[in-house]
Design a protein around this motif. Sequence first.
Motif, PDB file in Angstrom:
ATOM      1  N   SER A  72       0.852  -0.923  -0.150  1.00  0.00           N
ATOM      2  CA  SER A  72       0.047  -0.051  -0.318  1.00  0.00           C
ATOM      3  C   SER A  72       0.709   1.383  -0.217  1.00  0.00           C
ATOM      4  N   THR A  73       0.004   1.979  -0.643  1.00  0.00           N
ATOM      5  CA  THR A  73       1.009   3.585  -0.879  1.00  0.00           C
ATOM      6  C   THR A  73       0.400   4.113   0.515  1.00  0.00           C
ATOM      7  N   THR A  74       0.946   4.948   0.983  1.00  0.00           N
ATOM      8  CA  THR A  74       0.716   6.501   1.726  1.00  0.00           C
ATOM      9  C   THR A  74      -0.539   5.723   2.586  1.00  0.00           C
ATOM     10  N   PRO A  75      -0.989   4.866   3.578  1.00  0.00           N
ATOM     11  CA  PRO A  75      -2.315   4.231   3.767  1.00  0.00           C
ATOM     12  C   PRO A  75      -2.553   5.479   4.972  1.00  0.00           C
ATOM     13  N   LYS A  76      -3.694   5.751   5.253  1.00  0.00           N
ATOM     14  CA  LYS A  76      -4.195   6.623   6.627  1.00  0.00           C
ATOM     15  C   LYS A  76      -5.145   6.211   7.107  1.00  0.00           C
ATOM     16  N   PRO A  77      -4.960   7.133   8.545  1.00  0.00           N
ATOM     17  CA  PRO A  77      -5.374   5.647   9.841  1.00  0.00           C
ATOM     18  C   PRO A  77      -6.815   6.513   9.860  1.00  0.00           C
ATOM     19  N   LEU A  78      -7.873   6.256  11.128  1.00  0.00           N
ATOM     20  CA  LEU A  78      -9.679   6.288  10.732  1.00  0.00           C
ATOM     21  C   LEU A  78      -9.276   7.638  11.492  1.00  0.00           C
ATOM     22  N   THR A  79     -10.394   8.548  11.146  1.00  0.00           N
ATOM     23  CA  THR A  79     -10.627   9.623  11.531  1.00  0.00           C
ATOM     24  C   THR A  79     -11.558   9.686  13.039  1.00  0.00           C
ATOM     25  N   SER A  80     -12.270   7.880  12.918  1.00  0.00           N
ATOM     26  CA  SER A  80     -13.099   7.265  14.039  1.00  0.00           C
ATOM     27  C   SER A  80     -14.138   6.017  13.008  1.00  0.00           C
ATOM     28  N   PHE A  81     -14.374   5.450  14.605  1.00  0.00           N
ATOM     29  CA  PHE A  81     -15.062   4.402  13.726  1.00  0.00           C
ATOM     30  C   PHE A  81     -16.770   4.717  14.154  1.00  0.00           C
ATOM     31  N   ALA A  82     -16.916   6.111  13.903  1.00  0.00           N
ATOM     32  CA  ALA A  82     -18.486   5.651  14.057  1.00  0.00           C
ATOM     33  C   ALA A  82     -19.400   5.129  12.904  1.00  0.00           C
ATOM     34  N   ASP A  83     -18.855   5.222  11.803  1.00  0.00           N
ATOM     35  CA  ASP A  83     -20.232   4.278  10.942  1.00  0.00           C
ATOM     36  C   ASP A  83     -19.506   3.288  10.916  1.00  0.00           C
ATOM     37  N   LEU A 119      -6.569  -7.696   5.182  1.00  0.00           N
ATOM     38  CA  LEU A 119      -6.397  -6.428   4.059  1.00  0.00           C
ATOM     39  C   LEU A 119      -5.637  -5.908   4.176  1.00  0.00           C
ATOM     40  N   ARG A 120      -6.042  -4.236   4.179  1.00  0.00           N
ATOM     41  CA  ARG A 120      -5.663  -2.895   4.633  1.00  0.00           C
ATOM     42  C   ARG A 120      -5.778  -3.018   5.843  1.00  0.00           C
ATOM     43  N   GLY A 121      -6.209  -4.080   6.940  1.00  0.00           N
ATOM     44  CA  GLY A 121      -6.390  -4.339   8.753  1.00  0.00           C
ATOM     45  C   GLY A 121      -6.402  -3.094   9.059  1.00  0.00           C
ATOM     46  N   TRP A 122      -6.827  -3.580  10.741  1.00  0.00           N
ATOM     47  CA  TRP A 122      -7.876  -2.507  11.399  1.00  0.00           C
ATOM     48  C   TRP A 122      -7.011  -1.061  11.517  1.00  0.00           C
ATOM     49  N   GLY A 123      -7.502  -0.111  11.675  1.00  0.00           N
ATOM     50  CA  GLY A 123      -7.983   1.527  11.937  1.00  0.00           C
ATOM     51  C   GLY A 123      -7.223   2.056  10.559  1.00  0.00           C
ATOM     52  N   ILE A 124      -7.724   1.332   9.091  1.00  0.00           N
ATOM     53  CA  ILE A 124      -6.637   2.296   8.352  1.00  0.00           C
ATOM     54  C   ILE A 124      -7.873   2.958   7.250  1.00  0.00           C
ATOM     55  N   GLN A 125      -7.568   4.173   6.930  1.00  0.00           N
ATOM     56  CA  GLN A 125      -9.140   3.702   6.163  1.00  0.00           C
ATOM     57  C   GLN A 125      -9.417   3.453   4.421  1.00  0.00           C
ATOM     58  N   GLY A 126      -9.711   2.566   3.899  1.00  0.00           N
ATOM     59  CA  GLY A 126     -10.559   1.663   3.009  1.00  0.00           C
ATOM     60  C   GLY A 126     -10.947   2.930   1.993  1.00  0.00           C
ATOM     61  N   GLY A 127     -11.268   1.712   0.958  1.00  0.00           N
ATOM     62  CA  GLY A 127     -12.123   2.879  -0.328  1.00  0.00           C
ATOM     63  C   GLY A 127     -13.403   2.064  -0.829  1.00  0.00           C
ATOM     64  N   HIS A 128     -13.861   1.662   0.306  1.00  0.00           N
ATOM     65  CA  HIS A 128     -14.699   0.396  -0.006  1.00  0.00           C
ATOM     66  C   HIS A 128     -16.548   1.637   0.003  1.00  0.00           C
ATOM     67  N   THR A 129     -16.055   2.776   0.518  1.00  0.00           N
ATOM     68  CA  THR A 129     -18.061   2.213   0.608  1.00  0.00           C
ATOM     69  C   THR A 129     -18.070   4.422   0.980  1.00  0.00           C
ATOM     70  N   HIS A 145     -17.730   7.145   3.188  1.00  0.00           N
ATOM     71  CA  HIS A 145     -17.565   6.626   5.051  1.00  0.00           C
ATOM     72  C   HIS A 145     -16.191   5.840   5.143  1.00  0.00           C
ATOM     73  N   ASN A 146     -15.381   6.309   4.157  1.00  0.00           N
ATOM     74  CA  ASN A 146     -14.054   5.060   4.237  1.00  0.00           C
ATOM     75  C   ASN A 146     -13.254   5.613   5.459  1.00  0.00           C
ATOM     76  N   SER A 147     -13.525   7.000   5.850  1.00  0.00           N
ATOM     77  CA  SER A 147     -12.282   6.730   6.906  1.00  0.00           C
ATOM     78  C   SER A 147     -12.895   6.828   8.100  1.00  0.00           C
ATOM     79  N   THR A 148     -14.386   6.531   8.611  1.00  0.00           N
ATOM     80  CA  THR A 148     -14.993   5.878   9.914  1.00  0.00           C
ATOM     81  C   THR A 148     -15.809   5.305  10.188  1.00  0.00           C
TER      82      THR A 148
END
Length: 159
Positions: free
Chosen positions: A9-20, A74-84, A87-90
Amino acid sequence: VDGLNASLSTTPKPLTSFADGWFIHWLGATNPATASDVEILRATQRYHMDAKGWNDIAYSFAIGRQHPDWVYTLRGWGIQGGHTEGHNSTSMAVVFLLGPGEIPTPTMLDTCARFLRTGGRYSAPPAPVRPHQAVRQTDCPGPDLTAWIAAGLPCEHLD
């Protein structure tokens, strides 16, 4: 993707929250019956990175056909995805390696339910679990997974 000898992965970003909470997906395409889980995940990652220009495979975790009792990281715990989108950051996502007409096995459902009920509890109180179609006009994750989510993630070995 952990253990798949796939692109990093290039430049993974952490979740901003897990609200969603969690979103459940399927691949939406039927894969050859002879394709291994790893082959499917590598091909999906290549498509997401090369064709879509994303920084990795979209999903956090996967439930496979070849080893339905495994949860692939895959991306694993606490990393932003590209799935939804939106809602990807939460949120995080579990993808089932299934497509139209493919029915999840009881073992696949049990594995996902167990993961979300135990190891998958990233926040307290327990995070919501929704199908992708709850927030976007799509068939994802298909009728069987959508009904399973609506029924409260029942499984044979936990309930």
